[in-house]
Design an enzyme around this catalytic site. Structure first.
Site, PDB file in Angstrom:
ATOM      1  N   GLU A 174       9.964   9.069 -16.326  1.00 54.41           N
ATOM      2  CA  GLU A 174       8.565   9.461 -16.548  1.00 54.41           C
ATOM      3  C   GLU A 174       8.094   9.039 -17.936  1.00 54.41           C
ATOM      4  O   GLU A 174       6.949   8.609 -18.124  1.00 54.41           O
ATOM      5  CB  GLU A 174       8.416  10.976 -16.376  1.00 54.41           C
ATOM      6  CG  GLU A 174       8.630  11.422 -14.942  1.00 54.41           C
ATOM      7  CD  GLU A 174       8.714  12.930 -14.836  1.00 54.41           C
ATOM      8  OE1 GLU A 174       7.729  13.555 -14.439  1.00 54.41           O
ATOM      9  OE2 GLU A 174       9.778  13.504 -15.156  1.00 54.41           O
ATOM     10  N   SER A 217      15.126  22.396 -15.094  1.00 57.10           N
ATOM     11  CA  SER A 217      13.925  23.183 -15.350  1.00 57.10           C
ATOM     12  C   SER A 217      14.352  24.516 -15.925  1.00 57.10           C
ATOM     13  O   SER A 217      15.401  25.057 -15.569  1.00 57.10           O
ATOM     14  CB  SER A 217      13.177  23.400 -14.033  1.00 57.10           C
ATOM     15  OG  SER A 217      12.347  24.538 -14.130  1.00 57.10           O
ATOM     16  N   HIS A 226       0.825  -1.218   0.000  1.00 54.30           N
ATOM     17  CA  HIS A 226       0.000   0.000   0.000  1.00 54.30           C
ATOM     18  C   HIS A 226       0.859   1.267   0.000  1.00 54.30           C
ATOM     19  O   HIS A 226       0.424   2.307   0.478  1.00 54.30           O
ATOM     20  CB  HIS A 226      -0.959   0.043   1.203  1.00 54.30           C
ATOM     21  CG  HIS A 226      -1.670  -1.243   1.450  1.00 54.30           C
ATOM     22  ND1 HIS A 226      -2.897  -1.547   0.894  1.00 54.30           N
ATOM     23  CD2 HIS A 226      -1.308  -2.335   2.156  1.00 54.30           C
ATOM     24  CE1 HIS A 226      -3.273  -2.758   1.272  1.00 54.30           C
ATOM     25  NE2 HIS A 226      -2.326  -3.274   2.042  1.00 54.30           N
ATOM     26  N   LYS A 268      16.190  22.401  -9.953  1.00 54.56           N
ATOM     27  CA  LYS A 268      15.502  21.142 -10.276  1.00 54.56           C
ATOM     28  C   LYS A 268      16.379  20.140 -11.024  1.00 54.56           C
ATOM     29  O   LYS A 268      17.237  20.483 -11.821  1.00 54.56           O
ATOM     30  CB  LYS A 268      14.255  21.432 -11.142  1.00 54.56           C
ATOM     31  CG  LYS A 268      13.140  22.103 -10.400  1.00 54.56           C
ATOM     32  CD  LYS A 268      12.418  21.167  -9.431  1.00 54.56           C
ATOM     33  CE  LYS A 268      11.672  20.083 -10.121  1.00 54.56           C
ATOM     34  NZ  LYS A 268      10.233  20.320 -10.222  1.00 54.56           N
TER      35      LYS A 268
END
Ligand code: ARG
Length: 472
Positions: free
Chosen positions: A301, A288, A167, A294
């Site tokens: 992804e 970024s 979970h 970043k």
């Protein structure tokens, strides 16, 4: 100058225009043409023609002289395509007719003898099987390389303690090596599915002709053998209308995509500030344009996202094939788009996954610290109460729950609770219990077959090397 003349819109098609007086509407040409995507089959198309031509000569259906002229023309077309000189033309619809049109330019009307005892229906089915067979072999090598990268790292991290989750809540300590080995097993099953697919697809449709076979005395066994197929397909109708092989490939690819998406998602989580389990280098991250601090795991992804394209390709082809009457229908021309798309996406995803496994740097301190959080050794405490104090498991579970509550109130880990506090809940507890409360002890005790104990992980990695990385 190559690729054949562009027929004008009013002229009937030179390949099949006998009963036609006019050419197709512009929109008909556009919807009908597949050359934009099926030109990828050029090498397989020429190989199929070479095999067919040699068989026609061997069977005395074609003279040796005409056969030699056709072979020479095919060889030249191959060279033209390889060197980038060949001009593919939409007017010639697909790869088969582009090659044939150029052959006619090169050797004249003899070119028209090549299509004896064959149809584009068996031709395209043959081409796609050959293409997919080679692609599956390439993908299998990439999957093997991914397993290799995972096993290499699993061996190094066999004793690195990290939290295992259910979970997405910290559940019990495991080792990082054990976690990586789970993916080795998944990819192993994926390779098995692709191997099944390859074995079933390796039958030759060539010579089924349009749908019914041919009146010429062809030798389908010979062309099958030349092209490396195990045998000719048994039924001519099935041979031209079956696309199971493509569906099987897409199903296997979609499932691999799903596996890779789970791994990619874990990489995204592990790199995030909340976890901080691993770092990826500049090679697999991007910055970024506005936030200078970043470092984003874009490759992970995109692997996560491309599983959508893979599942979508499977749904697309199943939907194209559903309800199609035997034998060939032009619908089936649409098989190639999802097959090519899925193969390209999968190869990219595998390459990215291999790169990220090699690139990732685990933070052992952070992994260890996280493994100690979340009362992750509560099960070990309950098991100890069963083993050392003779409690029934349900009672041990209850007592452990109370101990967790006390740790929560004090804001400490289980290992940090004083003995008196433990004994207040269960008088049978002795100082020996602290041995099982450390995550290292917990993982070392998980010795059941397939468990996470570091030496079992090392043994599992060695066994996986044998079964997945050693060629028979
Ligand atoms: N381009 C076609 C395809 O990919 C080749 C077969 C065409 N056959 C036909 N009967 N029109 O399916």
């Amino acid at each position: 100058m190559t690729g054949g003349k562009e027929p004008t819109a009013s002229a009937a098609n030179t390949h099949w225009g006998g009963r036609f007086t006019a050419g197709p509407a512009e929109i008909m040409r556009r919807i009908n043409a597949s050359i934009e995507f099926d030109k990828r089959l050029w090498a397989e198309d020429i190989a199929g023609s070479q095999a067919h031509c040699a068989m026609l000569v061997a069977q005395d259906i074609l003279s040796a002289q005409d056969g030699a002229a056709i072979q020479a023309g095919l060889a030249q077309i191959k060279a033209e395509i390889e060197s980038g000189q060949f001009v593919f033309s939409e007017a010639h619809e697909d790869i088969h007719m582009n090659v044939e049109a150029r052959l006619a330019e090169l050797i004249g009307p003899i070119a028209g003898r090549l299509h004896t005892a064959r149809s584009r229906n068996d031709q395209v089915a043959t081409d796609l099987r050959l293409w997919l067979r080679a692609t599956i072999e390439r993908i299998d090598r990439a999957m093997r390389e991914l397993q290799q990268a995972l096993i290499d790292r699993a061996e190094i991290e066999a004793g690195t303690v990290m939290p295992g989750f259910t979970h997405l809540q910290i559940a019990q300590p495991v080792t990082f090596g054990h976690h990586l080995m789970a993916y080795v097993e998944m990819i192993g099953r994926d390779r098995g599915r692709l191997a099944d697919c390859r074995r079933r697809l390796n039958e030759s449709p060539l010579g089924a002709a349009a749908l019914a076979g041919t009146s010429f005395p062809i030798d389908r066994h010979a062309t099958a053998a030349t092209l490396g197929f195990a045998r000719p397909m048994a039924n001519s109708l099935d041979a031209v209308s079956d696309r199971d092989f493509a569906v099987e490939f897409l199903a296997a690819a979609a499932l691999t995509g799903t596996h890779l998406s789970r791994f990619a998602e874990e990489i995204v989580l592990w790199c995030s500030d909340g976890f901080g389990f691993i770092a990826l280098s500049d090679a697999f991250t991007t910055g970024s344009s506005i936030m200078p601090q970043k470092r984003n795991p874009d490759a992970a992804e995109l692997v996560r996202a491309k599983s959508g394209r893979l599942a979508g390709s499977l749904a697309a082809l199943l939907t194209v094939m559903k309800g199609l009457p035997l034998a060939y229908g032009k619908d089936m021309q649409e098989d190639k788009i999802p097959v090519f798309e899925a193969a390209d996406a999968l190869e990219l995803c595998l390459a990215a996954a291999i790169g990220m496994v090699r690139d990732m740097r685990p933070d052992r301190e952070k992994l260890r610290a996280a493994a100690g959080r979340g009362y992750s050794t509560a099960t070990d405490l309950a098991d100890w109460l069963v083993r050392a104090a003779g409690l029934p498991f349900r009672q041990a579970h209850h007592a452990t729950g109370e101990i967790v509550k006390r740790a929560e109130q004090r804001g400490c880990t289980l290992a940090e609770l004083p003995l008196a506090e433990l004994q207040a809940v269960e008088p049978a507890i002795t100082a020996a219990v602290y041995d099982v409360l450390r995550p290292e002890c917990s993982v070392a005790s998980r010795r059941s077959f397939g468990g996470t104990a570091p030496d079992l992980v090392r043994a599992a990695a060695a066994a996986a090397r044998q079964s997945y990385l050693v060629d028979e």
